[in-house]
Design a protein around this motif. Structure first.
Motif: not given
Length: 70
Positions: A1-21
């Motif tokens: 299973m991939i860690d989507v949040k870590t990948i997004l943070q590594n490419i520059g997406y820092q302001n991730l808002k949690d919307f359920g799934g």
């Protein structure tokens, strides 16, 4: 299973808002003042840009090709 949040943070997406799934954020591949216009699935990384009405897989965001599809 991939860690989507870590990948997004590594490419520059820092302001991730949690919307359920999904994470919601601004796209890095184009200018935007909307903090929730880009939705990214937490499980598989599929993304959808509600302004462009386009989506794709996580690898497109990783290599920055999302903007090439406009």
């Amino acid at each position: 299973m991939i860690d989507v949040k870590t990948i997004l943070q590594n490419i520059g997406y820092q302001n991730l808002k949690d919307f359920g799934g999904w994470y919601r954020t601004r796209p890095l591949y184009r200018a935007s003042d909307n903090d929730t216009v880009l939705a990214i699935n937490k499980t598989n990384g599929y993304w959808y840009d509600y302004k462009l009405c386009r989506g794709g897989n996580l690898s497109e965001l990783e290599i920055g090709r999302a903007s090439c599809r406009e």
